[in-house]
Design a protein around this motif. Structure first.
Motif, short mmCIF file in Angstrom:
data_model
loop_
_atom_site.label_atom_id
_atom_site.label_comp_id
_atom_site.label_asym_id
_atom_site.label_seq_id
_atom_site.Cartn_x
_atom_site.Cartn_y
_atom_site.Cartn_z
N GLN A 1 50.17 17.98 29.39
CA GLN A 1 51.48 18.48 29.81
C GLN A 1 51.45 19.10 31.21
O GLN A 1 52.45 19.65 31.65
N ASP A 2 50.33 18.98 31.90
CA ASP A 2 50.17 19.61 33.22
C ASP A 2 50.42 18.57 34.31
O ASP A 2 49.51 17.83 34.70
N ASN A 3 51.64 18.54 34.83
CA ASN A 3 52.02 17.52 35.82
C ASN A 3 51.16 17.56 37.07
O ASN A 3 50.70 16.52 37.56
N LYS A 4 50.95 18.76 37.61
CA LYS A 4 50.20 18.88 38.86
C LYS A 4 48.76 18.40 38.68
O LYS A 4 48.22 17.69 39.52
N TRP A 5 48.16 18.81 37.58
CA TRP A 5 46.76 18.42 37.33
C TRP A 5 46.65 16.91 37.11
O TRP A 5 45.74 16.27 37.64
N THR B 1 43.48 22.80 24.52
CA THR B 1 43.22 22.44 25.91
C THR B 1 43.69 21.03 26.21
O THR B 1 44.30 20.77 27.26
N ASP C 1 51.77 11.28 35.68
CA ASP C 1 52.51 12.48 35.31
C ASP C 1 52.61 12.54 33.79
O ASP C 1 52.04 11.71 33.08
N THR C 2 53.36 13.52 33.30
CA THR C 2 53.42 13.72 31.85
C THR C 2 54.13 12.57 31.14
O THR C 2 53.96 12.39 29.93
N GLN D 1 38.65 17.71 28.99
CA GLN D 1 38.70 17.05 30.29
C GLN D 1 37.70 15.90 30.38
O GLN D 1 37.99 14.86 30.96
N GLN E 1 47.41 20.96 26.59
CA GLN E 1 47.80 21.57 27.87
C GLN E 1 47.59 20.61 29.03
O GLN E 1 48.44 20.49 29.92
N LEU E 2 46.47 19.91 29.02
CA LEU E 2 46.18 18.96 30.10
C LEU E 2 47.20 17.82 30.11
O LEU E 2 47.63 17.37 31.17
#
Length: 354
Positions: free
Chosen positions: A153-157, A147, A165-166, A187, A150-151
């Motif tokens: 690498q998540d540009n939008k989040w 998780t 950004d990433t 998170q 993933q976070l």
């Protein structure tokens, strides 16, 4: 003198027998109660207090299995009996619980039912790449590494949560001490890092960044280069001043650590001309201005060196030939070439080719 009748003697014998039986039963009951509720049940450890780790979503059977497998209790059966009586199987709370020697079942269940877990104190060390951060956190906290990856690498989040950004997300993490509960999620860890970041960026520091014409993110990026250039606190503000002077004059930074990031090898001791040809936005020999993101997580000392740079006219610097870790500084390219030649001769004498 009246003799006691046989029937009276029998009655006394019966009474005394019943009293004796009652006393024995009372003592047995008291011992049984003490053994289940109050008797010290946590096993002593020569290494200090033991810890019970309860993962999120664990069942009562899993908790019991952990206690038995790690031999944390003298009598797991009495703990299991009392836990069921107190309704613990329906109220399991994840966390890292300290089990002090001498703790009885009732006191241990009080701790578990209230969720009185110990915090984890750990040092977040400087890191250059996201996988290094993930490994550090996975060793310290329950946070799921998949998780967290993933976070990161998540540009939008990242944009929605932290306005990053990433590429710039590494600016969120300040190396240093952290105190968190063990069952912190991925998170929650990032939110905690963001809170530490906000605490660092006081109004005064933001004003200092503004006076330099830099955003906080740009300060992190430049500080990451300064941090890779030197470990010497005295040199950091001077090197920061060199790069700021070059930026003001629209000169390329020509920072070797950004090349090492670009080629993916921070073990290089000697940068070669062929390295300067690498096609990367982090190649500050080719591209003007700051690279798109930091090349390492930056500590407070490096950040403050950029925010409070030394005032001078230097435009160049080079490691000293004595390999002390300090740098020689120069205002002109001619001076710099002399310094660089002395350092290159030292590398030649040591046969350091790469």
């Amino acid at each position: 003198m009246t003799e006691t009748s046989p029937s009276a003697r029998l009655r006394w014998w019966v009474v005394l027998t019943l009293l004796g039986v009652g006393l024995v039963l009372g003592l047995a009951g008291s011992y049984a109660w003490w053994r289940v509720w109050r008797k010290p049940n946590v096993v002593a450890s020569p290494l200090g207090p033991a810890y019970l780790y309860i993962r999120t979503g664990s069942s009562f059977a899993t908790v019991l299995d952990t206690l038995r497998r790690q031999e944390l209790l003298h009598e797991p059966a009495t703990f299991a009996w009392l836990a069921r009586r107190r309704g613990y199987p329906a109220q399991i709370r994840p966390g890292r619980y300290r089990l002090d020697f001498g703790l009885g079942n009732d006191a241990l269940l009080d701790k578990l039912l209230r969720g009185e877990q110990d915090t984890v104190d750990f040092q977040l060390n400087a890191f250059k790449y996201k996988p290094q951060l993930v490994r550090q956190i996975a060793r310290q906290l329950e946070a799921d590494s998949t998780t967290l990856r993933q976070l990161l690498q998540d540009n939008k989040w990242l944009q929605r949560q932290y306005q990053l950004d990433t590429t710039t997300v590494l600016t969120l993490f300040l190396p240093g001490p952290y105190r968190l509960v063990w069952n912190t999620s991925a998170q929650q860890f990032m939110d905690s890092a963001a809170a530490t970041h906000r605490q660092f960026w006081t109004a005064q520091r933001r004003q200092q960044a503004d006076s330099l014409g830099l955003s906080p993110t740009q300060v992190h990026v430049l500080a990451s280069i300064v941090q890779r250039e030197t470990a010497m606190p005295q040199d950091k503000p001077i090197i920061a001043g060199v790069y700021l002077n070059r930026l003001r004059r629209h000169m390329r930074l020509q920072a070797d650590p950004t090349l090492l990031w670009a080629i993916g090898n921070f073990g290089v001791k000697r940068v070669l001309n062929k390295d300067k040809l690498v096609d990367s936005p982090y190649n500050t020999y080719k591209h003007a201005g700051l690279p798109p993101g930091p090349i390492t997580s930056t500590n407070r000392q490096s950040l403050d060196a950029v925010l409070r740079p030394a005032a001078h006219q230097y435009l160049f610097f080079c490691a000293r030939p004595d390999r002390s870790g300090y740098s020689d500084f120069a205002e002109t390219f001619a001076e710099h070439k002399k310094n660089a030649r002395r350092y290159q001769h030292t590398l030649d004498s040591l046969k350091i080719m790469r």
